[in-house]
Design an enzyme around this catalytic site. Structure first.
Site, PDB file in Angstrom:
ATOM      1  N   LYS A  24      -1.556   0.819   0.984  1.00  0.00           N
ATOM      2  CA  LYS A  24      -1.707   2.015   1.801  1.00  0.00           C
ATOM      3  C   LYS A  24      -2.701   2.996   1.173  1.00  0.00           C
ATOM      4  O   LYS A  24      -2.988   2.960  -0.020  1.00  0.00           O
ATOM      5  CB  LYS A  24      -0.351   2.681   2.008  1.00  0.00           C
ATOM      6  CG  LYS A  24       0.614   1.889   2.905  1.00  0.00           C
ATOM      7  CD  LYS A  24       0.157   1.873   4.349  1.00  0.00           C
ATOM      8  CE  LYS A  24       1.050   1.020   5.249  1.00  0.00           C
ATOM      9  NZ  LYS A  24       2.347   1.630   5.517  1.00  0.00           N
ATOM     10  N   ARG A  31       7.808  -5.188   2.192  1.00  0.00           N
ATOM     11  CA  ARG A  31       6.817  -5.810   3.085  1.00  0.00           C
ATOM     12  C   ARG A  31       5.439  -5.698   2.434  1.00  0.00           C
ATOM     13  O   ARG A  31       4.959  -4.590   2.194  1.00  0.00           O
ATOM     14  CB  ARG A  31       6.839  -5.109   4.440  1.00  0.00           C
ATOM     15  CG  ARG A  31       5.919  -5.706   5.496  1.00  0.00           C
ATOM     16  CD  ARG A  31       6.100  -4.954   6.813  1.00  0.00           C
ATOM     17  NE  ARG A  31       5.245  -5.495   7.858  1.00  0.00           N
ATOM     18  CZ  ARG A  31       4.001  -5.103   8.112  1.00  0.00           C
ATOM     19  NH1 ARG A  31       3.458  -4.135   7.370  1.00  0.00           N
ATOM     20  NH2 ARG A  31       3.294  -5.656   9.084  1.00  0.00           N
TER      21      ARG A  31
END
Length: 356
Positions: free
Chosen positions: A295, A330
């Protein structure tokens, strides 16, 4: 006013600490204290550090229910013939069959290549393979459901026939139906069943597990100027509302998971505060999925490192999450994450080996 319990003061082992520590969500983590957070009108008005020993003396009915949810074991997920234990952290591998995903868009030439990548992830230790056909990165545009089905259904079919436990990453009811028909045994919905009003009916009828993810705003605009009075409290209350809505619609509570939605309508400070307070979400009583892999926050904290140079930060987030009891991580980089979690598990197993 409402009170929330955030576990803290984690200890290596419960041995010799009878009555002084509690087990977090039936997993491999024990804690000796909680931060009691009092909230009024959506804002914290006080905090207090309480030891686990004797904490029941402070309980009202609401706090007792939160404590029970915080410490209760999570039942395993049943994804078709595959049983996924949640008393230990598991890895979910990401396969994006999209041309524009932020990290791996356009990576696969066809469905066969994508399915092979997913099978390799399973071979590397991923318990679940999450297949998506629509990018929901900041600024992404919606994809027609027919195109989304065409992208993911062949991949899901190949993976499920090969014995993998497959999740479909989608927010559309027709795509959910097609994915389940193709062999998906979990739905991962970034909208938490708010995007398509028919989705909840599909999930209630099929009774496959669903991940409800927090978000603020639509992908096109969610990162323009996200604001929270208290991000941890607001995410908690929003997810609580979505869990209740799903249960009221007929989805069994033991088939619901939550995801705090790192990067979905949150700035860097919001993401970091959420990760620091993650353990509080266990008192919602359902398993936690964390998706912080590659991210933008990682890049921002490391000299604007590009997406393909964010492995170290992704591992750091993964370890922080499992230290707070997150059940499913994840990720894009399955081999490295599985290796990191195996070392973490080795440390935990050694700490939990009685010395006497």
């Amino acid at each position: 006013m409402r009170n929330f319990l955030r576990p803290t003061a984690f200890v290596d082992s419960p041995f010799g600490h009878d009555g002084k520590v509690a087990r977090l969500a039936g997993g491999l983590n024990w804690f000796a204290a909680v931060e009691l957070i009092s909230v009024e009108a959506g804002k914290r008005v006080s905090t207090e550090l309480l030891p686990v020993e004797g904490i029941e003396n402070r309980f009202d009915d609401d706090m007792a229910a939160r404590w029970k949810a915080l410490t209760a074991a999570r039942p395993p997920l049943q994804l078709g013939e595959r049983t996924i234990r949640l008393d230990q952290p598991q890895v979910m591998g990401i396969v994006n069959a999209t041309p524009d995903s932020f990290s791996d868009g356009g990576q696969f030439a066809d469905a066969t290549a994508a399915a092979e990548a997913g099978a390799n992830m399973a071979g590397q230790g991923a318990a679940i393979i999450d297949v998506g056909g629509e990018s929901t990165r900041p600024g992404a545009k919606a994809v027609w459901e027919g195109d989304e089905i065409e992208r993911i259904a062949p991949i899901i079919r190949q993976l499920s026939l090969g014995g993998a436990a497959v999740s479909a990453d989608t927010r559309k009811s027709d795509v959910m139906t097609a994915a389940i028909e193709a062999g998906a045994r979990m739905i991962n919905d970034v909208s938490a069943l708010t995007y398509d009003g028919r989705s909840v009916g599909v999930l209630a009828a099929s009774q496959v597990p669903v991940v409800l993810m927090h978000h603020q705003g639509a992908p096109e605009t969610m990162q323009d100027d996200p604001r929270y009075a208290d991000v941890l409290v607001e995410v908690y209350l929003w997810l609580e509302e979505r869990i209740n809505a799903a249960v009221d619609a007929g989805i069994s509570p033991d088939r619901i998971l939550i995801d705090p939605g790192f990067g979905f309508g949150k700035n860097i400070a919001h993401n970091l505060e959420l990760m620091n307070g993650l353990a509080m979400l266990h008192s919602l009583g359902v398993p936690i999925v964390v998706g912080a892999s590659r991210k933008r926050t990682i890049g921002a904290l490391s000299g604007e490192a590009p997406v393909d140079k964010r492995l170290g930060g992704s591992i750091a987030f993964a370890l922080k999450a499992v230290e707070q009891g997150a059940q499913i991580i994840r990720v894009h980089d399955v081999f490295d994450t599985v290796q990191a979690l195996r070392v973490w598990r080795g440390l935990r197993d050694q700490a939990l080996t009685p010395r006497l």
